[in-house]
Enzyme design. Structure first.
Site, PDB file in Angstrom:
ATOM      1  N   CYS A  56      13.031  10.245   8.675  1.00 35.31           N
ATOM      2  CA  CYS A  56      12.699   9.785  10.022  1.00 35.31           C
ATOM      3  C   CYS A  56      13.872   9.970  10.970  1.00 35.31           C
ATOM      4  CB  CYS A  56      12.281   8.325   9.974  1.00 35.31           C
ATOM      5  SG  CYS A  56      13.466   7.294   9.112  1.00 35.31           S
ATOM      6  N   GLU A  71       8.006  15.941  16.429  1.00 29.61           N
ATOM      7  CA  GLU A  71       8.587  15.707  15.107  1.00 29.61           C
ATOM      8  C   GLU A  71       7.989  16.708  14.123  1.00 29.61           C
ATOM      9  OE1 GLU A  71       7.526  12.168  12.803  1.00 29.61           O
ATOM     10  OE2 GLU A  71       9.664  11.899  12.365  1.00 29.61           O
ATOM     11  N   LYS A  81       0.878  -1.178   0.000  1.00 28.55           N
ATOM     12  CA  LYS A  81       0.000   0.000   0.000  1.00 28.55           C
ATOM     13  C   LYS A  81       0.913   1.225   0.000  1.00 28.55           C
ATOM     14  CE  LYS A  81      -2.007   3.028   1.949  1.00 28.55           C
ATOM     15  NZ  LYS A  81      -1.886   4.436   1.554  1.00 28.55           N
ATOM     16  N   GLU A 137       7.982   1.034  11.993  1.00 26.68           N
ATOM     17  CA  GLU A 137       9.097   1.993  11.904  1.00 26.68           C
ATOM     18  C   GLU A 137       8.470   3.373  11.925  1.00 26.68           C
ATOM     19  OE1 GLU A 137      12.171   0.976  11.714  1.00 26.68           O
ATOM     20  OE2 GLU A 137      12.101  -1.045  10.885  1.00 26.68           O
TER      21      GLU A 137
HETATM   22  P1  NAD Z   1       1.654   8.423   7.697  1.00 25.43           P
HETATM   23  O1  NAD Z   1       1.642   7.682   8.969  1.00 25.43           O
HETATM   24  O2  NAD Z   1       0.720   9.546   7.525  1.00 25.43           O
HETATM   25  O3  NAD Z   1       1.382   7.454   6.469  1.00 25.43           O
HETATM   26  C1  NAD Z   1       2.177   6.307   6.243  1.00 25.43           C
HETATM   27  C2  NAD Z   1       1.363   5.298   5.465  1.00 25.43           C
HETATM   28  O4  NAD Z   1       0.282   4.862   6.286  1.00 25.43           O
HETATM   29  C3  NAD Z   1       0.728   5.846   4.183  1.00 25.43           C
HETATM   30  O5  NAD Z   1       0.783   4.862   3.187  1.00 25.43           O
HETATM   31  C4  NAD Z   1      -0.700   6.104   4.618  1.00 25.43           C
HETATM   32  O6  NAD Z   1      -1.623   6.065   3.562  1.00 25.43           O
HETATM   33  C5  NAD Z   1      -0.934   4.949   5.571  1.00 25.43           C
HETATM   34  N1  NAD Z   1      -2.032   5.150   6.520  1.00 25.43           N
HETATM   35  C6  NAD Z   1      -2.602   6.316   6.918  1.00 25.43           C
HETATM   36  N2  NAD Z   1      -3.615   6.073   7.777  1.00 25.43           N
HETATM   37  C7  NAD Z   1      -3.685   4.733   7.938  1.00 25.43           C
HETATM   38  C8  NAD Z   1      -4.507   3.872   8.724  1.00 25.43           C
HETATM   39  N3  NAD Z   1      -5.475   4.346   9.509  1.00 25.43           N
HETATM   40  N4  NAD Z   1      -4.290   2.541   8.666  1.00 25.43           N
HETATM   41  C9  NAD Z   1      -3.299   2.034   7.900  1.00 25.43           C
HETATM   42  N5  NAD Z   1      -2.498   2.810   7.114  1.00 25.43           N
HETATM   43  C10 NAD Z   1      -2.674   4.139   7.146  1.00 25.43           C
HETATM   44  O7  NAD Z   1       3.178   8.875   7.517  1.00 25.43           O
HETATM   45  P2  NAD Z   1       3.808   9.725   6.343  1.00 25.43           P
HETATM   46  O8  NAD Z   1       3.371  11.128   6.545  1.00 25.43           O
HETATM   47  O9  NAD Z   1       3.576   9.069   5.027  1.00 25.43           O
HETATM   48  O10 NAD Z   1       5.363   9.569   6.668  1.00 25.43           O
HETATM   49  C11 NAD Z   1       6.008  10.369   7.565  1.00 25.43           C
HETATM   50  C12 NAD Z   1       6.232   9.651   8.887  1.00 25.43           C
HETATM   51  O11 NAD Z   1       6.908   8.424   8.672  1.00 25.43           O
HETATM   52  C13 NAD Z   1       7.107  10.418   9.836  1.00 25.43           C
HETATM   53  O12 NAD Z   1       6.590  10.358  11.135  1.00 25.43           O
HETATM   54  C14 NAD Z   1       8.433   9.699   9.758  1.00 25.43           C
HETATM   55  O13 NAD Z   1       9.273   9.862  10.854  1.00 25.43           O
HETATM   56  C15 NAD Z   1       8.008   8.294   9.567  1.00 25.43           C
HETATM   57  N6  NAD Z   1       9.077   7.496   8.960  1.00 25.43           N
HETATM   58  C16 NAD Z   1       9.746   6.568   9.723  1.00 25.43           C
HETATM   59  C17 NAD Z   1      10.797   5.828   9.191  1.00 25.43           C
HETATM   60  C18 NAD Z   1      11.547   4.824  10.020  1.00 25.43           C
HETATM   61  O14 NAD Z   1      12.322   4.043   9.468  1.00 25.43           O
HETATM   62  N7  NAD Z   1      11.356   4.791  11.328  1.00 25.43           N
HETATM   63  C19 NAD Z   1      11.153   6.024   7.864  1.00 25.43           C
HETATM   64  C20 NAD Z   1      10.457   6.964   7.108  1.00 25.43           C
HETATM   65  C21 NAD Z   1       9.408   7.674   7.665  1.00 25.43           C
END
Ligand code: NAD
Length: 483
Positions: free
Chosen positions: A291, A387, A182, A257
């Protein structure tokens, strides 16, 4: 501006390309604010069909596929990723605003590297033979088998989509799982192209599927579906918490993550030029949408002004603009909402009394740009606690090693940390004290296929990459034969 390569906007479901039943969503090019694509979205029914196709493949053709053939398929996919590196980098840069040179030079090799690293594991996964006390006076021969977890849902963010996908896709397939991907709404196009490459590589139908669509519909349906055995999620802490709750209903495995607020610690004995360059890069790479961004920079008081001045000079020298312009060093944020959220945090920093040293502005125009921003502040201010996911660093002075360890750990997060020092003993003692999944000394933690990656505290659960990635994608089964 680049020419837009041909791209796919449909779902990859059971080996075929289909229009989703969830309508469409729009992807905006964040450099221009203009529509880039209308992408077909899956709905709950599409998720259900994909889970059934993944289950059929898991129990059928994929189960019968010998491990060395799985390895060959992964190598073939890596070849195709390298062949189409420029197309993939262009699509991703147009979709989420990253610099195409960085995507092609770093993310594509990382993805291909993950595929090849785990291809190497595919036919080397042994269990253990286990000494034991026998059964009711009779000897017993016991061993473990490492079996696939099953159907895995990979929910991917937009900030480094292909690279992060590789950390999930490669170990899942090497160990015999099937996977439903997804992508994030802001970055579906490169991942849909990888779906095309998976078909070309020859993976059987249902082994790799791609279902774009809104997280609250497609992500949610995957997290609750009883036919999904594991959710591998990278994204925000808030959604990670929600996924864990949803996954609990059917006892799914989860790898989460999540976010970070990583400390970057500059000691007085550091190579200052390297530390200043590293501190600036730590918050500006990918426009701070990383991240592991080193968003809290702790600097020994004796070198505090020098580091602040150096970071200011580097921030002011950045050329913020179209990622496809060769002069650009920093592209846009992913969308207007993210730009506005970052600008609100800059306002919070100013209101809380942090001293603005560089940046703090968003250039006029339709693109989603923010100038790299450096604050002199404290660890208590909101800009140092939450963050921001943008190019905003808070630089905080410290006096002793004990104090900086306490400050660095005083955060809900625990993803990564960096230490700049020439003192080998300090490097090891401070590394041991930091609450983080990864610590790097005199540089940033390399995101390499061999090295486990993941966080503690609100930065997540479980590890990807390295042998940890094999463990996270397999279940041990104990077999005991009473002799
Ligand atoms: P997000 O949590 O908004 O979305 C991530 C994914 O989850 C997307 O594909 C989104 O469509 C999906 N999603 C949203 N709501 C959902 C739900 N209710 N159920 C299941 N899936 C759902 O995050 P983002 O804005 O895309 O990414 C940024 C975040 O990701 C930041 O907090 C960043 O720190 C984190 N991040 C962490 C790592 C790591 O390795 N720890 C790496 C990259 C990004």
């Amino acid at each position: 501006m680049s020419t837009v390569p041909e791209f796919t906007t449909e779902l990859l479901l059971d080996g075929a390309w289909e229009t989703g039943h969830g309508g469409t969503f729009t992807s905006i090019n964040p450099s221009t604010g203009l529509e880039l694509a209308r992408v077909s979205a899956a709905d709950e029914g599409d998720v259900d069909r994909a889970v059934h196709a993944a289950t059929r493949a898991l129990r059928g053709e994929w189960k019968q596929t010998p491990p060395s053939r799985r390895a060959a398929l992964l190598h073939r996919l890596a070849d195709l990723v390298e062949r189409d590196g420029e197309i993939l980098a262009t699509l991703e840069a147009l979709d989420m605003g990253g610099l195409p040179g960085v995507i092609q030079g770093m993310h594509i090799p990382n993805l291909a590297g993950s595929l090849r690293y785990y291809a190497g594991w595919a036919d080397k996964l042994g269990g253990e033979t286990l000494p034991n006390d026998g059964y009711m006076g009779r000897p017993a021969f016991a061993y473990t088998r490492r079996e696939p977890v099953g159907v895995i849902a990979a929910i991917v963010p937009w900030n480094s989509p292909m690279m992060i996908l590789g950390w999930k896709l490669a170990p899942a397939l090497a160990t015999g799982n099937t996977i439903i991907i997804k992508p994030a709404e802001d970055a579906s196009l490169s991942i849909l192209h990888i779906g095309k490459l998976a078909v070309e590589a020859g993976f059987p139908p249902g082994v790799v599927q791609v279902l774009p669509g809104p997280g609250r519909i497609v992500g949610e349906a995957l997290a609750v579906h009883p036919g999904v055995h594991k959710v591998s999620f990278t994204g925000s802490t808030e959604i990670g918490r929600r996924i864990m709750r949803n996954a609990a209903g059917t006892f799914k495995r989860t790898t989460l993550e999540l976010g970070g607020k990583s400390p970057n610690i500059v000691f007085d004995d550091a190579d200052l030029d390297a530390a200043i360059g590293g501190a600036a890069a730590g918050i500006m790479i990918n426009s701070g949408q990383t991240c592991a961004a080193g968003s809290r920079v702790f600097v020994h008081r004796s070198v505090y002004d020098a580091v602040l001045d150096g970071m200011r000079d580097i921030a002011e020298a950045q050329v913020v603009g179209d990622p496809f312009d060769a002069a650009t060093t920093m592209g846009p944020l992913v969308n207007a909402a993210q730009r506005d959220a970052v600008m609100r945090y800059i306002g919070v920093g100013n209101d809380e009394g942090a001293r603005l040293v560089a940046g703090g502005t968003a250039p006029d125009g339709p693109g989603c740009f923010v100038r790299p921003t450096v604050f002199a502040g404290t660890n208590e201010q909101r800009i140092a606690r939450e963050e921001i996911f943008g190019p905003v660093a808070t630089v905080v002075p410290f006096d002793t090693d004990e104090e900086v360890i306490r400050l660095a750990n005083d955060t809900p997060y625990g993803l990564a940390a960096t230490i700049w020092t020439r003192d080998v003993s300090r490097a090891h003692t401070v590394s041991a004290e930091l609450e983080a999944g990864a610590v790097a000394v005199n540089g940033w933690s390399p995101l390499a296929p061999q090295l486990p990656w993941g966080g503690v505290k609100a930065s997540g659960l479980g590890r990807e990459l390295g042998y940890e990635g094999i463990l996270a994608n397999t279940e041990p089964k104990t077999v005991t034969v009473i002799l």
